[in-house]
Design a protein around this motif. Structure first.
Motif, PDB file in Angstrom:
ATOM      1  N   SER A 197       4.782  -3.831   7.909  1.00  0.00           N
ATOM      2  CA  SER A 197       5.331  -3.190   8.327  1.00  0.00           C
ATOM      3  C   SER A 197       6.010  -1.483   7.301  1.00  0.00           C
ATOM      4  N   LYS A 198       6.647  -1.224   7.738  1.00  0.00           N
ATOM      5  CA  LYS A 198       6.394   0.615   6.870  1.00  0.00           C
ATOM      6  C   LYS A 198       8.180   0.133   5.975  1.00  0.00           C
ATOM      7  N   VAL A 199       7.244   0.906   4.315  1.00  0.00           N
ATOM      8  CA  VAL A 199       8.422   0.967   3.179  1.00  0.00           C
ATOM      9  C   VAL A 199       8.645   2.074   3.274  1.00  0.00           C
ATOM     10  N   TYR A 200      10.293   2.114   3.588  1.00  0.00           N
ATOM     11  CA  TYR A 200      10.777   3.694   3.451  1.00  0.00           C
ATOM     12  C   TYR A 200      11.740   3.608   1.369  1.00  0.00           C
ATOM     13  N   ASP A 201      11.803   4.791   1.071  1.00  0.00           N
ATOM     14  CA  ASP A 201      12.505   4.847  -0.443  1.00  0.00           C
ATOM     15  C   ASP A 201      13.780   5.537   0.334  1.00  0.00           C
ATOM     16  N   GLU A 202      14.520   5.042  -1.034  1.00  0.00           N
ATOM     17  CA  GLU A 202      16.369   5.646  -1.244  1.00  0.00           C
ATOM     18  C   GLU A 202      16.732   7.148  -0.319  1.00  0.00           C
ATOM     19  N   PHE A 203      15.787   7.817   0.134  1.00  0.00           N
ATOM     20  CA  PHE A 203      15.643   9.018   0.515  1.00  0.00           C
ATOM     21  C   PHE A 203      15.286   8.514   2.094  1.00  0.00           C
ATOM     22  N   LEU A 258       1.172  -1.040  -0.133  1.00  0.00           N
ATOM     23  CA  LEU A 258       0.186  -0.387  -0.055  1.00  0.00           C
ATOM     24  C   LEU A 258       0.924   1.220  -0.143  1.00  0.00           C
ATOM     25  N   ASN A 259       0.352   2.207  -1.021  1.00  0.00           N
ATOM     26  CA  ASN A 259       1.200   3.110  -0.462  1.00  0.00           C
ATOM     27  C   ASN A 259       0.713   3.955   0.828  1.00  0.00           C
ATOM     28  N   ALA A 278       7.507   5.753   2.454  1.00  0.00           N
ATOM     29  CA  ALA A 278       6.932   5.515   0.873  1.00  0.00           C
ATOM     30  C   ALA A 278       5.451   4.853   0.677  1.00  0.00           C
ATOM     31  N   GLY A 279       5.113   3.753   2.085  1.00  0.00           N
ATOM     32  CA  GLY A 279       4.350   3.352   2.566  1.00  0.00           C
ATOM     33  C   GLY A 279       4.460   2.009   3.156  1.00  0.00           C
ATOM     34  N   TYR A 280       3.020   1.092   2.781  1.00  0.00           N
ATOM     35  CA  TYR A 280       3.287  -0.059   4.059  1.00  0.00           C
ATOM     36  C   TYR A 280       3.199  -1.770   3.528  1.00  0.00           C
ATOM     37  N   LEU A 281       3.905  -2.654   3.679  1.00  0.00           N
ATOM     38  CA  LEU A 281       4.133  -4.015   3.146  1.00  0.00           C
ATOM     39  C   LEU A 281       3.100  -4.945   4.449  1.00  0.00           C
ATOM     40  N   VAL A 282       2.397  -5.256   4.102  1.00  0.00           N
ATOM     41  CA  VAL A 282       1.021  -6.304   5.136  1.00  0.00           C
ATOM     42  C   VAL A 282       0.948  -7.671   4.190  1.00  0.00           C
ATOM     43  N   VAL A 283       0.998  -8.162   5.284  1.00  0.00           N
ATOM     44  CA  VAL A 283       1.612 -10.004   5.324  1.00  0.00           C
ATOM     45  C   VAL A 283      -0.284 -10.083   5.818  1.00  0.00           C
ATOM     46  N   LEU A 284      -0.899 -11.002   5.520  1.00  0.00           N
ATOM     47  CA  LEU A 284      -2.088 -11.798   6.362  1.00  0.00           C
ATOM     48  C   LEU A 284      -1.564 -13.619   6.002  1.00  0.00           C
ATOM     49  N   ASN A 320      -0.564   6.876   1.215  1.00  0.00           N
ATOM     50  CA  ASN A 320      -1.972   6.855   1.904  1.00  0.00           C
ATOM     51  C   ASN A 320      -2.895   5.918   1.489  1.00  0.00           C
ATOM     52  N   ARG A 321      -2.037   4.748   1.749  1.00  0.00           N
ATOM     53  CA  ARG A 321      -3.108   2.924   2.197  1.00  0.00           C
ATOM     54  C   ARG A 321      -4.270   2.409   1.048  1.00  0.00           C
ATOM     55  N   GLU A 322      -3.580   3.053  -0.145  1.00  0.00           N
ATOM     56  CA  GLU A 322      -3.626   2.109  -1.264  1.00  0.00           C
ATOM     57  C   GLU A 322      -3.474   1.332  -1.743  1.00  0.00           C
ATOM     58  N   ILE A 323      -4.096  -0.142  -2.125  1.00  0.00           N
ATOM     59  CA  ILE A 323      -3.773  -1.076  -3.109  1.00  0.00           C
ATOM     60  C   ILE A 323      -2.584  -1.264  -3.815  1.00  0.00           C
ATOM     61  N   GLN A 324      -1.159  -0.988  -4.194  1.00  0.00           N
ATOM     62  CA  GLN A 324      -0.545  -0.825  -5.268  1.00  0.00           C
ATOM     63  C   GLN A 324      -0.456  -1.974  -5.553  1.00  0.00           C
ATOM     64  N   ALA A 325       0.574  -3.297  -4.949  1.00  0.00           N
ATOM     65  CA  ALA A 325       0.424  -4.577  -5.611  1.00  0.00           C
ATOM     66  C   ALA A 325      -0.008  -5.792  -4.747  1.00  0.00           C
ATOM     67  N   ASN A 326      -0.261  -6.925  -5.295  1.00  0.00           N
ATOM     68  CA  ASN A 326      -0.716  -7.815  -4.416  1.00  0.00           C
ATOM     69  C   ASN A 326      -0.445  -8.769  -5.025  1.00  0.00           C
ATOM     70  N   ASN A 327      -0.541 -10.438  -4.431  1.00  0.00           N
ATOM     71  CA  ASN A 327      -0.389 -11.447  -4.677  1.00  0.00           C
ATOM     72  C   ASN A 327      -1.963 -11.749  -5.501  1.00  0.00           C
ATOM     73  N   GLU A 328      -1.984 -12.270  -7.123  1.00  0.00           N
ATOM     74  CA  GLU A 328      -2.749 -12.740  -7.787  1.00  0.00           C
ATOM     75  C   GLU A 328      -2.941 -14.409  -8.177  1.00  0.00           C
TER      76      GLU A 328
END
Length: 875
Positions: A159-165, A103-104, A169-175, A106-114
């Motif tokens: 878990s929070k995700v940070y960019d190179e700076f 999720l970015n 940048a967003g969140y990694l969520v595992v269920l 803004n907590r919008e899902i950008q990528a997920n398992n299909e």
């Protein structure tokens, strides 16, 4: 036998039985119920801990994944399809995952398992994950969240995700799935049922908002209010159902509970109690009857034994007459066997005591003989002016004395070896490894053995030529196999002689190889047979021989890198005037020009560290000899400073002409007094010290250690092969000379001779600040020697005791072409070859190891140009 006695014995026998039964009941039955409950409590805590550990591991994995660079790249370039494929591969490898999404901020899902972990395509998976994400609290700092959705409680890792700076940048969520929890508890439940035949129900709860909520449970689990309220482990028994639970507190509080029916859980315990109360009374009755029977039938023998023990304490070891008792009375036969064994032990003890005394006496006598024998060996070298008959008598007498000493020592070793084998069991039959051995120490006692073996053959002489040329010859061999090979060769030579002749064993060094010859003046071997010997099945002059002995000898020598050659000159039947019958002819079989010579060639091995190959003296130095035997003092006196008509004069260096002082001492106290009065000479003196000093408990090694003589000392002893003495010498840095070889050790006076491949150095120093070479060695004696040699040749040498001292003194400022010598052992575990690698990395190219070890030990070191000796490089 009175009733009172029987009652007393019976009572004394039954009371311990009753006490033992009470202890068994209390320990194994009375506490069994609580033990069952405690076991389940501990198991529930263990399972809760496993679940919590599993969650912590998954959280750590998620944190590691969130730190990958791919997230910042995907966010920057808006390429999320790669993340989706990465999430699909995660699902394929981890069946515990229900879903993974990014999720970015803004907590919008950008990528997920299909795809699911079983490979099925998930339609509308993003919408399903979005429903879960709506229930996630992204502001919660707790490492784990349990999200309630569709009446189920699912663990979620965020878990929070940070960019190179390093910006958010967003969140990694595992269920996660519950499959791990269910398998963990169901496996234990099935195992418990197989072992105890009890059905266990289970429940797993996690703390959410201050309350425990169930995540996994079996259908037969009965809910209890106390399980939700209590936070500590415990047990409950309500309505015939036993509940056991415990909690593991950590990053997440997990509570595990087991349930079982009371009747099933304690069924076996009830059976055991019933059996116990039936068996114990029967057991007591049986024990009582057995005690009475044993007392009635055994008391007579016991009384006899007690009486006999009283007699034995007084020294009466006469046997019991078996006719007074039944023939199968075990007490009588055991008592008589005990008496026989005691008498045998007493006899064995007396015999071993005599053998021990004789062994010690033999060892001491052999040691005492060795000292004058060394002097005699040295003197024999200069008896050429005596008539031949007298020379033969002297050599024969010396050989006989040596044989006596060797035989005494060998017998003492056999007794010691037998004692060790008796204490440790049968000796090992493992193959003996090849080790570096001093050949003369193996050959000399073997010659003695052969002389004793063939002493019944009066006409046979077995002689050895182990003189100064055989000194310091080492080879890497198997000592037992080597002696077996040499023994067989001598036996063959003796058999070739018949009733009269000579066998000579000589040892020398020639053309870079060790030459060991076994020569006889027998009848020789015909050329057609000689060329075939050494092959299996080929033999000569030996009835029933198979030829395997010579074949095995060749094989063994080849495995040691050596070879075996035969040279033989057959003799005609007779020659000269007269005939054999009249005795006027002479058989060539006893002529020196005929016979067979077995030539063994072996590669010379580098002498071990402890061995003194050459005794090097310093000009204007000091020599101290400490020995309790005047014969050894005479040997050294003759080697160092013989004058006039001394038999040693031809071998003496006349050290006084080189300014070398020589001191002789017989007791440790004399040496201590000299050291106290000559403190300036102590560290620059060569010490030749005996190990055993008669009349003193202090050995030569102890004295060397106490005075701190270290590498300046040489131990002169006939016990150089003993493991304990060798280990002490290596620990102290002390070298050794076999006492029997004291008259043969080469002695030189240092004059800067080049004995190792040192690099060529300029003939003189190049100025005040010019450094020709650097020496790094922890031995001050080596520093002194090199400095003297450098000064004599006009070279500038810098010496350092350690790598640290070299670096602190500005070692990096030396030119990179400076020649640097390093000892391989620099103290405190520092290796010279390792420091050489550091110097090579700094740009130094002329690095040499100045060590006494063999160059083969340092192969494959590109930083080392060559391995040289400890002598200064200036010739």
């Amino acid at each position: 036998m009175s009733r009172r006695f029987i009652a007393t014995v019976l009572l004394c026998s039954i009371i311990p039985v009753l006490v033992a039964c009470a202890v068994i009941y209390r320990t194994f039955i009375g506490n069994a119920r609580q033990d069952i409950l405690n076991g389940l409590v501990l198991e529930s805590e263990y399972k809760a801990k496993e679940i919590a550990g599993y969650l912590a591991l998954k959280k750590k994995t998620v944190d590691l994944l969130s730190g990958l660079k791919m997230f910042s790249v995907a966010v920057e370039y808006q390429r999320f399809e790669g993340l989706s494929r990465f999430f699909d591969s995660m699902m394929k490898n981890e069946r515990d995952y229900l879903g993974v999404c990014f999720l970015n901020k803004n907590r919008e899902i950008q990528a997920n398992n299909e795809f699911s972990n079983d490979g099925r395509y998930l339609n509308e998976n993003r919408n399903n994950l979005a429903r879960y994400m709506a229930a996630v609290n992204f502001t919660n700092e707790h490492p784990w969240q349990f999200v309630e959705f569709d009446s189920s409680l699912a663990p979620v890792a965020v878990s929070k995700v940070y960019d190179e700076f390093n910006e958010h940048a967003g969140y990694l969520v595992v269920l996660l799935n519950h499959v791990y929890f269910e398998e963990l508890l169901s496996t234990f439940s099935e195992k418990y049922k197989r072992i105890h035949n009890v059905d266990l129900q289970y429940l797993v709860s996690v703390e959410v908002a201050g309350k425990y909520k169930p995540t996994v449970r079996t259908g037969g689990f009965v809910p209890l209010n106390s399980l939700d309220d209590d936070s500590r482990g415990g047990t409950r028994e309500i309505g015939g159902i036993v509940s056991v639970w415990n909690v593991h507190s950590g990053s997440v509080d997990v509570k595990t509970c087991f349930q079982a029916k009371d009747a099933a859980l304690f069924a076996q315990l009830r059976i055991i109690r019933t059996v116990f109360w039936i068996v114990v009374p029967l057991f007591i009755v049986i024990v009582s009857l057995l005690v009475v029977v044993i007392i009635r039938h055994s008391f007579q023998s016991v009384e006899m034994l007690l009486s006999k023990m009283g007699d034995m304490s007084k020294g009466n070891y006469s046997k019991i007459d078996p006719k007074r008792f039944p023939s199968n009375d075990k007490y009588v036969s055991c008592a008589n066997r005990l008496i026989d064994r005691i008498l045998a032990y007493e006899e064995a003890y007396r015999r071993e005591e005599r053998l021990s005394v004789l062994g010690k006496l033999a060892s001491q006598v052999a040691h005492d003989i060795r000292s004058p024998l060394a002097a005699l060996d040295a003197v024999i070298k200069d008896v050429s002016q005596l008539p031949e008959e007298k020379r033969i008598i002297i050599r024969s007498a010396a050989s006989r004395i040596r044989d006596i000493a060797n035989n005494l020592i060998e017998k003492h070793r056999e007794v010691q070896a037998a004692d060790k084998n008796t204490a440790a069991g049968a000796p090992s039959t493992a193959v003996e490894p090849a080790t570096i051995q001093l050949l003369s120490s193996l050959i000399d006692p073997l010659i003695t053995e052969k002389r004793l073996q063939f002493r019944s053959k009066i006409g046979i002489e077995i002689d050895s030529r182990l003189d100064a040329s055989s000194y310091g010859l080492f080879a890497k061999i198997q000592p037992t196999e080597f002696k077996r090979v040499l023994s067989n060769l001598i036996n063959n030579a003796v058999e070739a002689l018949g009733e009269k002749g000579m066998v000579t064993v000589s040892l020398a060094f020639d053309t870079g190889q060790i030459l060991l010859k076994v020569q006889d003046n027998g009848k020789g071997i015909p050329p057609d047979i000689l060329s075939k010997l050494g092959q299996k099945g080929v033999t000569h002059g030996k009835a029933g021989g198979s030829g395997l002995g010579l074949y095995h000898a060749m094989t063994s020598l080849e495995s040691w890198g050596g070879s075996l050659d035969l040279d033989s000159r057959p003799a005609p039947q007779s020659f000269g005037d007269g005939d054999a019958a009249s005795g006027r002819g002479r058989l060539r079989g006893n002529d020196e020009k005929c016979g067979t010579t077995v030539i063994i060639k072996l590669p010379k091995a580098q002498p071990p560290e402890w061995f003194v190959s050459t005794l090097e003296l310093e000009p204007n130095g000091t020599i101290v000899v400490l020995d309790d035997d005047t014969s050894i003092h005479q040997v050294w006196q003759g080697r160092f400073s013989a004058e006039g008509g001394s038999a040693f004069s031809g071998d003496s260096l006349r050290v006084k002409d080189h300014g070398i002082e020589l001191f002789h001492f017989s007791t440790p106290q004399e040496l201590r007094i000299w050291a106290q009065n000559n403190s300036s000479k102590v560290q620059n003196t060569l010490y030749l010290v005996d190990y055993e000093l008669l009349g003193h408990r202090e050995t030569g090694l102890v004295l060397i250690e106490n005075l701190g003589l270290g590498r300046q000392a040489v131990l002169v002893t006939s016990r150089f092969e003993e493991k304990g003495i060798l280990e002490e010498c290596l620990r102290l840095g002390v070298r050794m000379i076999p006492k029997g070889l004291a008259g043969f050790v080469p002695i030189t006076i240092r004059s800067g001779s080049l004995n190792h491949p040192h690099p060529a150095l300029p003939p003189q120093g190049g100025g005040e600040n010019k450094v020709d070479a650097v020496l790094i060695d922890d031995d001050p004696l080596v520093h002194l020697t090199w400095k003297m040699a450098a000064k004599a040749k006009g070279h500038v040498l810098k010496t350092f005791k350690s790598p640290k001292e070299f670096l602190e003194a500005g070692g990096g400022q030396f030119p990179r072409q400076t020649t640097i010598y390093l000892d391989c052992e620099l103290g405190k575990g520092i290796k010279g070859e390792e420091f050489a690698q550091e110097l090579h990395a700094k740009g130094f190219t002329k690095l040499y190891l100045a060590t006494g070890h063999s160059a083969d030990r340092f192969q494959g070191l590109p930083s080392i140009k060559a391995v040289v000796g400890k002598e200064p490089p200036w010739g």
